[in-house]
Design a protein around this motif. Structure first.
Motif, PDB file in Angstrom:
ATOM      1  N   MET A 183      44.184  58.918  48.873  1.00  0.00           N
ATOM      2  CA  MET A 183      42.952  58.369  49.444  1.00  0.00           C
ATOM      3  C   MET A 183      41.801  58.411  48.453  1.00  0.00           C
ATOM      4  SD  MET A 183      42.980  59.745  53.358  1.00  0.00           S
ATOM      5  CE  MET A 183      42.951  61.452  52.824  1.00  0.00           C
ATOM      6  N   VAL A 184      41.708  59.485  47.692  1.00  0.00           N
ATOM      7  CA  VAL A 184      40.631  59.612  46.709  1.00  0.00           C
ATOM      8  C   VAL A 184      40.787  58.542  45.639  1.00  0.00           C
ATOM      9  CG1 VAL A 184      39.613  61.136  44.960  1.00  0.00           C
ATOM     10  CG2 VAL A 184      40.319  62.071  47.170  1.00  0.00           C
ATOM     11  N   CYS A 185      42.001  58.362  45.161  1.00  0.00           N
ATOM     12  CA  CYS A 185      42.268  57.354  44.118  1.00  0.00           C
ATOM     13  C   CYS A 185      41.919  55.958  44.607  1.00  0.00           C
ATOM     14  CB  CYS A 185      43.738  57.388  43.707  1.00  0.00           C
ATOM     15  SG  CYS A 185      44.330  58.993  43.179  1.00  0.00           S
ATOM     16  N   VAL A 186      42.437  55.588  45.753  1.00  0.00           N
ATOM     17  CA  VAL A 186      42.213  54.243  46.288  1.00  0.00           C
ATOM     18  C   VAL A 186      40.722  54.014  46.535  1.00  0.00           C
ATOM     19  CG1 VAL A 186      42.693  52.702  48.233  1.00  0.00           C
ATOM     20  CG2 VAL A 186      44.549  54.021  47.204  1.00  0.00           C
ATOM     21  N   SER A 187      40.029  55.039  46.986  1.00  0.00           N
ATOM     22  CA  SER A 187      38.578  54.920  47.195  1.00  0.00           C
ATOM     23  C   SER A 187      37.858  54.626  45.884  1.00  0.00           C
ATOM     24  CB  SER A 187      38.018  56.192  47.826  1.00  0.00           C
ATOM     25  OG  SER A 187      38.591  56.413  49.091  1.00  0.00           O
ATOM     26  N   THR A 188      38.278  55.289  44.797  1.00  0.00           N
ATOM     27  CA  THR A 188      37.632  55.007  43.503  1.00  0.00           C
ATOM     28  C   THR A 188      37.972  53.604  43.022  1.00  0.00           C
ATOM     29  OG1 THR A 188      39.393  56.048  42.193  1.00  0.00           O
ATOM     30  CG2 THR A 188      37.504  57.432  42.798  1.00  0.00           C
ATOM     31  N   TYR A 189      39.172  53.122  43.324  1.00  0.00           N
ATOM     32  CA  TYR A 189      39.528  51.757  42.932  1.00  0.00           C
ATOM     33  C   TYR A 189      38.597  50.753  43.621  1.00  0.00           C
ATOM     34  CZ  TYR A 189      43.984  54.115  41.794  1.00  0.00           C
ATOM     35  OH  TYR A 189      44.949  54.975  41.341  1.00  0.00           O
ATOM     36  N   VAL A 190      38.353  50.969  44.909  1.00  0.00           N
ATOM     37  CA  VAL A 190      37.454  50.089  45.665  1.00  0.00           C
ATOM     38  C   VAL A 190      36.044  50.157  45.079  1.00  0.00           C
ATOM     39  CG1 VAL A 190      36.364  49.728  47.924  1.00  0.00           C
ATOM     40  CG2 VAL A 190      38.829  50.181  47.781  1.00  0.00           C
ATOM     41  N   ILE A 191      35.587  51.346  44.766  1.00  0.00           N
ATOM     42  CA  ILE A 191      34.258  51.515  44.159  1.00  0.00           C
ATOM     43  C   ILE A 191      34.192  50.775  42.825  1.00  0.00           C
ATOM     44  CG2 ILE A 191      32.725  53.217  43.078  1.00  0.00           C
ATOM     45  CD1 ILE A 191      33.616  55.169  45.346  1.00  0.00           C
ATOM     46  N   ASN A 192      35.242  50.870  42.023  1.00  0.00           N
ATOM     47  CA  ASN A 192      35.250  50.199  40.720  1.00  0.00           C
ATOM     48  C   ASN A 192      35.165  48.681  40.864  1.00  0.00           C
ATOM     49  OD1 ASN A 192      35.398  52.715  39.559  1.00  0.00           O
ATOM     50  ND2 ASN A 192      37.567  52.582  39.078  1.00  0.00           N
ATOM     51  N   PHE A 193      35.876  48.118  41.831  1.00  0.00           N
ATOM     52  CA  PHE A 193      35.784  46.680  42.068  1.00  0.00           C
ATOM     53  C   PHE A 193      34.385  46.306  42.550  1.00  0.00           C
ATOM     54  CE2 PHE A 193      40.401  46.669  41.823  1.00  0.00           C
ATOM     55  CZ  PHE A 193      40.668  45.414  41.290  1.00  0.00           C
TER      56      PHE A 193
END
Length: 167
Positions: free
Chosen positions: A136-146
């Motif tokens: 969940m933490v990883c995917v959240s950072t991916y969304v933030i990066n986009f």
């Protein structure tokens, strides 16, 4: 602040919110990794099951230097930092450079964002196809990066337009 009138009104707030969220998630990821290194029995809040485990991801070989740096330097080299440390640097840079209205800063933000999105896509594929995990933490950072990429592209376009009008 008159020079900032060409920027989208939402941009400064979005940058700070996204930067702070990314920073908090990166600090948390570093905390989880360091806690797990000290105590292999440590269970993070984001460890919800066998295939939903952020600590498993953070402590995998891909959790440091994107799993690539170790091919060029020793595994325990100071250059092979946890991805979370890179995240802390990235989100701090995003917020810091976001204070500047220069074209160079806007270009640097866009370039850094494209690199973060490329890194996110790479790590997401490792997460899904190699580790078979959901973090969940990883995917959240991916969304933030986009979202930061979108924000930075809008910012750069606005700054280019401002500079043409004044220059």
């Amino acid at each position: 602040m008159a020079a900032a009138q060409g920027l989208p009104r939402w941009e400064p707030t979005a940058r700070i919110v996204l930067g702070l969220l990314g920073l908090v998630l990166s600090v948390y990821a570093l905390h989880v990794e360091l806690s797990r290194e000290r105590d292999p029995e440590y269970r993070a809040m984001c460890d919800l099951g066998e295939s939903v485990s952020c600590s498993k991801v953070f402590t995998s070989r891909w959790g440091r230097g994107f799993g690539l740096v170790q091919f060029f330097v020793a595994k325990d080299s100071v250059l092979n930092q946890p991805n979370s440390v890179l995240g802390i640097l990235f989100y701090t840079l995003q917020m810091g450079l976001g204070l500047s209205l220069s074209k160079k800063a806007a270009l640097a933000l866009v370039i850094c964002s494209w690199l973060s999105v490329a890194g996110s896509l790479y790590l997401a594929s490792i997460l899904a196809f190699v580790l078979g995990d959901f973090c969940m933490v990883c995917v959240s950072t991916y969304v933030i990066n986009f979202a930061l990429l979108y924000t930075n592209l809008k910012r750069r376009k606005a700054i280019e337009g401002m500079k043409k009008k004044t220059g």
